[in-house]
Design an enzyme around this catalytic site. Structure first.
Site, short mmCIF file in Angstrom:
data_model
loop_
_atom_site.label_atom_id
_atom_site.label_comp_id
_atom_site.label_asym_id
_atom_site.label_seq_id
_atom_site.Cartn_x
_atom_site.Cartn_y
_atom_site.Cartn_z
N ARG A 94 0.85 -1.19 0.00
CA ARG A 94 0.00 0.00 0.00
C ARG A 94 0.88 1.24 0.00
O ARG A 94 1.68 1.43 0.91
CB ARG A 94 -0.93 0.03 1.22
CG ARG A 94 -1.76 1.28 1.27
CD ARG A 94 -2.62 1.44 2.51
NE ARG A 94 -3.30 2.74 2.46
CZ ARG A 94 -3.37 3.58 3.48
NH1 ARG A 94 -2.84 3.28 4.65
NH2 ARG A 94 -3.96 4.77 3.33
N HIS A 138 -3.03 10.97 0.20
CA HIS A 138 -2.55 10.80 1.57
C HIS A 138 -1.89 12.11 2.01
O HIS A 138 -0.72 12.16 2.39
CB HIS A 138 -1.55 9.65 1.64
CG HIS A 138 -1.38 9.07 3.02
ND1 HIS A 138 -1.53 7.73 3.31
CD2 HIS A 138 -1.06 9.67 4.20
CE1 HIS A 138 -1.30 7.52 4.61
NE2 HIS A 138 -1.03 8.68 5.16
N GLU A 183 -7.69 8.75 5.72
CA GLU A 183 -8.00 9.46 6.96
C GLU A 183 -8.49 10.89 6.73
O GLU A 183 -7.82 11.87 7.12
CB GLU A 183 -6.80 9.45 7.89
CG GLU A 183 -6.34 8.07 8.25
CD GLU A 183 -5.29 8.07 9.34
OE1 GLU A 183 -4.84 9.15 9.76
OE2 GLU A 183 -4.92 6.98 9.77
N ASN A 309 -7.67 1.99 9.92
CA ASN A 309 -6.37 2.33 10.53
C ASN A 309 -6.57 2.36 12.05
O ASN A 309 -7.40 3.14 12.54
CB ASN A 309 -5.88 3.70 10.05
CG ASN A 309 -5.43 3.68 8.61
OD1 ASN A 309 -5.47 2.64 7.96
ND2 ASN A 309 -5.00 4.82 8.10
N TYR A 311 -4.52 2.25 15.92
CA TYR A 311 -3.27 2.30 16.69
C TYR A 311 -3.49 2.10 18.17
O TYR A 311 -2.66 1.52 18.87
CB TYR A 311 -2.55 3.63 16.43
CG TYR A 311 -2.02 3.69 15.02
CD1 TYR A 311 -2.76 4.26 13.98
CD2 TYR A 311 -0.78 3.13 14.72
CE1 TYR A 311 -2.28 4.28 12.68
CE2 TYR A 311 -0.29 3.14 13.43
CZ TYR A 311 -1.04 3.72 12.41
OH TYR A 311 -0.57 3.73 11.12
N GLU A 367 -3.71 0.13 8.16
CA GLU A 367 -2.57 0.57 8.98
C GLU A 367 -2.72 0.03 10.40
O GLU A 367 -3.79 0.17 11.00
CB GLU A 367 -2.48 2.11 9.07
CG GLU A 367 -2.07 2.80 7.81
CD GLU A 367 -1.99 4.29 7.98
OE1 GLU A 367 -1.74 4.78 9.12
OE2 GLU A 367 -2.21 4.99 6.99
C1 GCO Z 1 -1.99 8.14 9.97
C2 GCO Z 1 -1.30 8.20 8.71
C3 GCO Z 1 0.12 7.73 8.73
C4 GCO Z 1 0.87 7.93 10.04
C5 GCO Z 1 0.68 6.73 10.95
C6 GCO Z 1 1.38 6.95 12.28
O1 GCO Z 1 -2.69 7.15 10.17
O2 GCO Z 1 -1.87 9.09 10.72
O3 GCO Z 1 -2.00 7.42 7.75
O4 GCO Z 1 0.65 8.55 7.72
O5 GCO Z 1 2.23 8.09 9.79
O6 GCO Z 1 -0.66 6.57 11.24
O7 GCO Z 1 0.88 8.10 12.90
#
Ligand code: GCO
Length: 461
Positions: A94, A138, A183, A309, A311, A367
Site C-alpha cells: 500500500r 494521503h 483518513e 487504521n 493504533y 494501517e
Molecule cells: C496516519 C497516517 C500515517 C501515520 C501513521 C502513524 O494514520 O496518521 O496514515 O501517515 O504516519 O498513522 O501516525
C-alpha cells in the site's frame, strides 16, 4: 447505529489474547507507506510543492524543521525496497500517489515524468508478484490548490475527480485496488481545526466544510472509477475512534458514545449513507456542514471495502466541567513512542464495532503498528525491536479473534514498511519494520521484519 460498546460485549473468544496467529489462506498481507513520508525527491522531475512542503517550512510546525525533501528516499531506492518486500513474502504493498507529481498545477496538464516514477514502481511490484494497493490522496495536496481554498472550496470536488480520472487512465491497467482518501479526519480536523497538520488552519467552520468536500471528492473518485469499467476494488481508509467508557456508569457510557461522534460518525455515517450525526452538528451551529440536495447520495456511492487504521484505544469519562462534557482519562496500558496506549483488546472491540456498523462490507486493516525508540546494534546490521514484535503479535491476535467472531476482515497492512517522515514529529518517531538510517538512507530490516515474514509464511500460526 450501535452505541460504541453495546454490540461488542466481549465474547468467550476475547479471553485468550494470545490466541494463535492463524489466518485464512487467502488473507492479504501487506506493508504500507505514503508518498510524502517516504519518497523524498521533493523537486525531482516536475513535482510542485505540496501543502506539507509549505508546512514544513513554517517555523515550529514540524519537529526540528524536518522536511520531506529526502524522506526515506524511496523515489530512488524503490527497487531495493520492493526486493525487501519480496523477502517478506507479502501479497500487496500500500502506497500513495503524490498529486503534485502527477498534476503539478493541481489540474490541467499531466506531468509525464510524475507518472514515469509510478510506472517504475508498479512494474517492480508486479515483477515481484506484489499487488499494488494505491491511495489517491494521503495529505500532500498541491499548494496551488490550497491557494484557491483547498478542501474548504467545493470546487476541489471537481479538481479531485479530474486528478482521479487522469490516474485511472494512466495506471488503471496496473492497479486494481484503490483507496480514494487516507483518513479524511486528519486532513480536515488536524489540518483545518486544530492546525497540527498542513495547512495549519484553526477554524471549525472551515474544518467541517473540508469534511464535507472530502466526502464529496471521495464519491466523485468512486464515480470516476466505476465509469472506467476497469472492474477493480475501490474503498476509503478511515481512522475511526471507538473509546471505551471509564466505568459502566450510564454517564460514562453515554460520554464515550458521544466522544465518537466527531472522529467516527462524522466520517463513517456519510460514507454509509446515514448523513452526519445531528447530535454533534447541533452542538456546533456556527460550523454547519455545507450540505446541498443530493450530496448524501453523492457521498455514499457503493464501495467495495473500508480500510481500517488502528493504533490505540482511549478511555473516556463524563466531565460536567468540560465544554463537550467528556474527557479522556488515564489508562493502565504501556505506551508506544508516540505515547499511545497499547490496547490489543481495543482493536478487537474496534473491528467488531466497525463490522456491525458497515453492513457487512469487507474490511482491510490498512494501517496498524507502533513507534518505538529503535536503534541499530553495535554491528550496525541489526535492530532488535522486541516491543514492536509484542505489539504486532497481540494486535494480530486481535485480528484473528475478530475473524473468528465473524468480522469480514480480508487483509492486514503493517504501518509501516520503513521508518519515515512522521508528519509534525518529523523523523523523530520510527514506525518501520525496516530501519532507515537517515544519514545515508541505508535499509536495515528490524527483528520485527523477520517476525512479520514468519506471520505471513504461517510459521507463527
Ligand atoms: C496516519 C497516517 C500515517 C501515520 C501513521 C502513524 O494514520 O496518521 O496514515 O501517515 O504516519 O498513522 O501516525
Amino acid at each position: 447505529m450501535n452505541r460504541i460498546l453495546d454490540g461488542v460485549t466481549p465474547t468467550s473468544s476475547t479471553s485468550d489474547l494470545a490466541s494463535s496467529l492463524s489466518f485464512p489462506s487467502n488473507f492479504l498481507w501487506g506493508t504500507a507507506t505514503a508518498s510524502f513520508q517516504v519518497e523524498g525527491a521533493a523537486e525531482a522531475d516536475g513535482r510542485s510543492p505540496s501543502i506539507w512542503d509549505t508546512f514544513c517550512r513554517t517555523p515550529g510546525a514540524v519537529a526540528h524543521g524536518h522536511t520531506g525533501d529526502v524522506g526515506s528516499d524511496q523515489y530512488h531506492r524503490y527497487a531495493e525496497d520492493v526486493g525487501l518486500m519480496k523477502e517478506l513474502g507479502i501479497g500487496a504493498y500500500r502506497f500513495s500517489l503524490a498529486w503534485p507529481r502527477i498534476l503539478p498545477d493541481g489540474i490541467g496538464k499531466v506531468n509525464p515524468k510524475g507518472f514515469e516514477y509510478y510506472h517504475r514502481l508498479l512494474d517492480a511490484l508486479h515483477a515481484a508478484g506484489i499487488r499494488p494497493a494505491v491511495t489517491l490522496y494521503h495529505w500532500d495536496l498541491p499548494q496551488v490548490l490550497e491557494d484557491r481554498g483547498g478542501w474548504t472550496n467545493r470546487d476541489i470536488v471537481g479538481w479531485f475527480g479530474e486528478y482521479a480520472e487522469a490516474v485511472y487512465k494512466e495506471l488503471g491497467d496496473k492497479v486494481d485496488f484503490w483507496m480514494t482518501l487516507n483518513e479524511p479526519f486528519c486532513t480536515a480536523i488536524l489540518g483545518y481545526l486544530t492546525g497540527h497538520h498542513a495547512p495549519g488552519i484553526t477554524d471549525r467552520a472551515k474544518a467541517y466544510a473540508a469534511v464535507h468536500h472530502l466526502h464529496l471528492a471521495h464519491g466523485a473518485a468512486v464515480d470516476a472509477y466505476r465509469a472506467t469499467g476497469q472492474g477493480g476494488e475501490i474503498g476509503i481508509v478511515l481512522n475511526l475512534s471507538t473509546p471505551r467508557p471509564a466505568t459502566r456508569r450510564p454517564e460514562d457510557v453515554e460520554a464515550a458514545d458521544r466522544a465518537a461522534d466527531m472522529p467516527t460518525r462524522m466520517f463513517l455515517d456519510p460514507i454509509m449513507g446515514r448523513g452526519y450525526p445531528e447530535r454533534h452538528l447541533a452542538a456546533y451551529p456556527a460550523a454547519p456542514v455545507p450540505m446541498r440536495d443530493g450530496d448524501v447520495e453523492k457521498i455514499s456511492r457503493k464501495i467495495d471495502f473500508i480500510g481500517v487504521n488502528y493504533y490505540t484505544e482511549h478511555v473516556v469519562a463524563f466531565d460536567p466541567d468540560s465544554p463537550e462534557k467528556f474527557r479522556s482519562v488515564p489508562q493502565c496500558e504501556p505506551v508506544t513512542d508516540m505515547g499511545w496506549p497499547i490496547v490489543p483488546k481495543g482493536f478487537h472491540r474496534h473491528l467488531r464495532w466497525i463490522a456491525e456498523n458497515t453492513n457487512g462490507l469487507p474490511l482491510y486493516v490498512t494501517e496498524n503498528g507502533c513507534a518505538m525508540p529503535d536503534e541499530l546494534d553495535d554491528t550496525g546490521t541489526r535492530c532488535h525491536d522486541p516491543r514492536r514484535i509484542d505489539y504486532l503479535r497481540s494486535h494480530l491476535g486481535a485480528c484473528a479473534r475478530a475473524i473468528a467472531d465473524g468480522v469480514p476482515l480480508k487483509g492486514y497492512f503493517v504501518w509501516s514498511f520503513i521508518d519515515n517522515f512522521e508528519w509534525a514529529f518529523g523523523y523523530t518517531r520510527r514506525f518501520g519494520i525496516v530501519y532507515c538510517d537517515y544519514l545515508d538512507a541505508r535499509r536495515v530490516p528490524k527483528d520485527s521484519f523477520y517476525f512479520f515474514r514468519d506471520v505471513v509464511s504461517g510459521a507463527e500460526a
